[in-house]
Design a protein around this motif. Structure first.
Motif, mmCIF file in Angstrom:
data_model
loop_
_atom_site.group_PDB
_atom_site.id
_atom_site.type_symbol
_atom_site.label_atom_id
_atom_site.label_comp_id
_atom_site.label_asym_id
_atom_site.label_seq_id
_atom_site.Cartn_x
_atom_site.Cartn_y
_atom_site.Cartn_z
ATOM 1 N N ASN B 38 84.585 -25.174 62.738
ATOM 2 C CA ASN B 38 84.895 -26.540 63.180
ATOM 3 C C ASN B 38 83.644 -27.288 63.627
ATOM 4 O OD1 ASN B 38 87.611 -26.279 62.609
ATOM 5 N ND2 ASN B 38 88.080 -25.459 64.644
ATOM 6 N N LEU B 43 84.095 -31.274 63.539
ATOM 7 C CA LEU B 43 85.376 -31.527 64.216
ATOM 8 C C LEU B 43 85.248 -31.270 65.715
ATOM 9 C CD1 LEU B 43 87.915 -29.929 61.701
ATOM 10 C CD2 LEU B 43 87.182 -32.306 61.881
ATOM 11 N N VAL B 44 84.312 -30.448 66.084
ATOM 12 C CA VAL B 44 84.038 -30.168 67.493
ATOM 13 C C VAL B 44 82.543 -30.346 67.704
ATOM 14 C CG1 VAL B 44 84.059 -28.406 69.292
ATOM 15 C CG2 VAL B 44 85.936 -28.522 67.655
ATOM 16 N N GLU B 63 81.289 -40.095 66.103
ATOM 17 C CA GLU B 63 82.595 -39.773 65.521
ATOM 18 C C GLU B 63 82.791 -40.481 64.174
ATOM 19 O OE1 GLU B 63 85.219 -38.014 67.012
ATOM 20 O OE2 GLU B 63 86.830 -38.577 65.636
ATOM 21 N N ASN B 64 82.407 -41.767 64.146
ATOM 22 C CA ASN B 64 82.620 -42.534 62.929
ATOM 23 C C ASN B 64 81.698 -42.077 61.802
ATOM 24 O OD1 ASN B 64 84.497 -44.451 62.158
ATOM 25 N ND2 ASN B 64 82.923 -46.055 62.054
ATOM 26 N N CYS B 67 83.138 -39.017 60.306
ATOM 27 C CA CYS B 67 84.242 -39.308 59.389
ATOM 28 C C CYS B 67 83.696 -39.641 58.004
ATOM 29 C CB CYS B 67 85.074 -40.486 59.897
ATOM 30 S SG CYS B 67 86.158 -40.063 61.257
ATOM 31 N N ARG B 70 82.106 -36.526 56.351
ATOM 32 C CA ARG B 70 83.122 -35.604 55.817
ATOM 33 C C ARG B 70 83.671 -36.119 54.499
ATOM 34 N NH1 ARG B 70 84.823 -34.622 61.435
ATOM 35 N NH2 ARG B 70 86.219 -36.406 61.354
ATOM 36 N N ARG B 71 83.891 -37.444 54.469
ATOM 37 C CA ARG B 71 84.437 -38.071 53.269
ATOM 38 C C ARG B 71 83.535 -37.808 52.051
ATOM 39 N NH1 ARG B 71 84.764 -44.427 53.675
ATOM 40 N NH2 ARG B 71 86.420 -44.044 55.167
ATOM 41 N N ALA B 96 92.483 -38.778 50.135
ATOM 42 C CA ALA B 96 91.075 -38.731 50.532
ATOM 43 C C ALA B 96 90.282 -39.817 49.803
ATOM 44 C CB ALA B 96 90.498 -37.364 50.216
ATOM 45 N N THR B 98 91.577 -42.619 48.748
ATOM 46 C CA THR B 98 92.032 -43.920 49.238
ATOM 47 C C THR B 98 91.113 -44.402 50.343
ATOM 48 O OG1 THR B 98 94.286 -43.236 48.803
ATOM 49 C CG2 THR B 98 93.999 -45.169 50.191
ATOM 50 N N PHE B 99 90.797 -43.485 51.272
ATOM 51 C CA PHE B 99 89.942 -43.880 52.382
ATOM 52 C C PHE B 99 88.522 -44.189 51.911
ATOM 53 C CE2 PHE B 99 93.124 -41.237 54.715
ATOM 54 C CZ PHE B 99 93.734 -42.296 55.343
ATOM 55 N N GLY B 101 87.898 -45.805 49.363
ATOM 56 C CA GLY B 101 87.947 -47.101 48.703
ATOM 57 C C GLY B 101 87.916 -47.012 47.178
#
Lengths: 431, 214
Positions: B38, B43-44, B63-64, B67, B70-71, B96, B98-99, B101
């Motif tokens: 993680n 994630l941690v 955090e952003n 994200c 990871r994408r 996955a 979709t996010f 774009g």
């Protein structure tokens, strides 16, 4: 995530919990429609009263008094009390010169006259105006025609002049008029004026009047009067009181100034007030009533607002519940690449949709309710034409739509931030 | 790390993983292997230390940024599959993208490709509840693959599966590792799983006990 995807995903999420979404939307519908209906009733009251008051003639006619307090109208005084200005023919001539003034006439009234028709006696009052300017005044006849400058004995009957109750000679019961005034046009009627002479005996004078036409309703005193030439009324007045009138010294009690259109009402008003007369116009009443109705609308809208506030709490509740149920899913989305703003936007979009759908349905229901209210009111109040109790303006519809969407959006902000800030690992582990 | 008091689960791990490796993290429960995974996936956040993937310093990212990272670069496979129950296999895999774009048509195409890789094209219209455990895990593998990430992190991918299905899944992972040169880090407590891996790291009490190349 692009906007189209956001909308699609939010829409699908929303309908996953159909029952709860629909209940929440119903809350918004009730909130929105209560605001619209409440405000529309305020609007309707305003509209019907303003329509009533702002007949073509009345808004463009100014009443001019020389001393308001002596008229017993100080309570509605808009102007200041002036001393030593006389509302005589010279003053009237001066008023005619003001820009925008079309006609000025003195008003002489006579009360206590009687007209006997079909054995019924009708108490009438006469309103004497200058027939020389009658053609320029906003007095229109519904039938018959206006008397010309020299038709001294012709009169126009106010719409309600003969419909007032009156005591019959035989029975002491008040009765409604059965006269069809249209039938009187072109006929002569007898006006009876009485006085008591120095010896205490009653004297009667009879005056033949020719009915020239019926006056279109103005919403003012004219409706209850018989309009005659002021010279005739002055003469009758002098006979009744036994006092020779001295206009030069005492002036007229009242004059009417007719202006071009409603846009010059205020400027003419202030010019006549500068001449130290008191002016009274429908415009002033409408202006002051405008603020009263605004208060009424705020009050009624506020009652509706409470319902929308409750709906707003409902949205917050639904969205918060939704987060608890979808915690795991939010975690999955964050792990596979949803950004914080993706999650936040998704929840805000969902709550905005609830608000917007509620708003749209609320508007439709309000329009239906408004029609129904007017229909039922029309049924009970009766009368010809439609009755306006509730009146929905396009502005109100747009306001309701924007407001409900805004309420939805704002309600979603806190839950959305909460969702976006969930730890992805904790979220994904939750069941 | 998860409670109010800081509990040091990982106590000093120094490890380099090369592109294309297939690494097994093996150890008893509580040894810190899942936590390590993680932390690797962002994630941690680690309380101290550095995690670097290529040139990206994971331990310093917001955090952003994580994200977005990871994408682009990571794929996840979980023991409990973590599929969204209301979506079909196809939709789960496409989410996955979709996010990220990606346009709808391209999304469908790539999701279908990924499902083809795991051999589930014929079940793409089914929801997770209509699929067996092995099938669900294959959908989740397809989801991890669909972005073509360099690294796939798998937390007990065969933990909920019987031995026959486990073997199928591991063979598929091995094939992907070989064909696509994707790096796999697999947490497991099952010694059978480790035989598919190129490197086995034995963990105990938050420390690396030994590392075996095979």
């Amino acid at each position: 995530m692009n906007k189209q995807e956001l909308l699609r995903l939010s829409w699908e999420n929303l309908w996953r919990m159909k029952f709860r979404t629909i209940l929440t939307i119903i809350g918004v519908v009730i909130g929105t429609s209560s605001i619209i209906v409440m405000v529309s009733i305020g609007n309707g009251a305003q509209k019907s009263i303003t329509d009533e008051l702002s007949g073509v003639g009345s808004v463009t006619t100014l009443q001019v008094y020389q001393d308001l307090s002596s008229m017993g109208m100080s309570a509605v005084s808009g102007g200041k009390q002036k001393d030593k200005v006389i509302l005589n023919d010279d003053a009237i001539k001066d008023m005619k010169k003001i820009d925008g003034v079309v006609a000025v006439t003195p008003v002489v009234s006579l009360n206590g006259g009687e007209i006997e028709l079909n054995r019924d006696q009708y108490g009438v009052s006469l309103m004497g105006i200058d027939y020389g300017v009658l053609k320029d005044m906003r007095y229109e006849t519904t039938s018959g025609k206006k008397p010309g400058a020299n038709d001294d004995n012709s009169v126009i009957l106010g719409k309600e002049a003969l419909t007032s109750f009156t005591l019959t000679g035989i029975s002491a019961q008040p009765e409604a008029s059965t006269i069809n005034m249209e039938d009187l046009i072109g006929q002569n009627v007898n006006l009876i004026v009485k006085r008591t002479n120095a010896a205490g005996e009653e004297e009667i004078r009879s005056q033949k009047l020719k009915v020239a036409g019926i006056l279109e309703s103005t919403g003012g005193n004219e409706d209850y009067s018989i309009i005659a030439d002021y010279q005739l009324v002055t003469e009758l007045n002098e006979w009744q009181t036994g006092v020779k009138s001295n206009v030069k010294k005492n002036g007229y009690a009242e004059a009417l100034a007719t202006v071009e259109d409603s846009s010059v009402v205020n400027s003419v008003t202030s010019e006549i007030e500068a001449m130290k007369f008191t002016v009274f116009s429908m415009q002033q009443i409408l202006d002051s009533m405008g603020s009263v109705f605004q208060m009424l609308q705020i009050l009624l809208g506020g009652i509706g607002g409470v319902a929308l506030l409750v709906a707003c709490i409902g949205i917050v509740n639904t969205m918060t519940m939704s987060i608890y149920e979808r915690t795991k899913e939010i975690g999955i989305m964050k792990v596979i690449g949803a950004s914080i703003s993706d999650i936040r936007n998704m929840f805000i979009t969902e709550s905005t949709m609830i608000g917007l759908i509620g708003g749209i349905v609320g508007i439709i229901i309000s329009i239906a309710l408004s029609l129904l209210i007017n229909l039922i009111a029309g049924f009970f109040i009766g009368g010809e034409g439609s009755v306006t109790i509730s009146y929905i303006t396009p502005g109100l519809v747009i306001f309701a739509l924007v407001f409900s969407a805004l309420v939805g959006m704002l309600s979603g902000v806190r839950p959305a931030i909460k969702a976006a800030n969930l730890s992805s690992l904790d979220a994904i582990r939750s069941e | 790390m998860l409670g109010k008091e800081d509990i040091h689960i990982l106590k000093g791990i120094n490890l380099d993983i090369e592109q294309g490796e297939m690494v097994a993290l093996l150890g008893p429960s509580g040894s810190g292997k899942s936590t390590f995974l993680n932390v690797l996936g962002g994630l941690v956040p680690p309380t101290s230390g550095e995690i670097k993937i290529r040139d990206y310093l994971i331990s310093e990212m917001t955090e952003n940024e994580l994200c977005l990272f990871r994408r682009e670069h990571l794929g996840f496979i979980f023991q409990s599959y973590n599929l969204i129950s209301t979506m079909t296999a196809m939709e789960n895999v496409a989410l996955a993208l979709t996010f990220a774009g990606v346009k709808k048509e391209i999304r469908r195409e790539r999701a279908k490709e990924a499902l083809e890789v795991v051999g589930l094209v014929d079940r793409m219209g089914h929801k997770p509840s209509e699929l067996s455990g092995g099938q669900q895990q294959r959908v989740s593998i397809a989801r991890a693959l669909v972005n073509h990430p360099e690294i796939i992190l798998a937390d007990e991918p065969t933990g909920n599966l019987d031995s026959k299905t486990s073997a199928d899944i591991m063979e598929m992972i091995t094939r992907l590792n070989r064909e696509e040169n994707q790096t796999f880090v697999i947490v497991t407590h099952d010694p059978d799983t480790t035989k598919y891996c190129t490197k086995v790291i034995h963990m105990q009490d938050g420390l690396i006990e030994r590392s075996v190349n095979q």
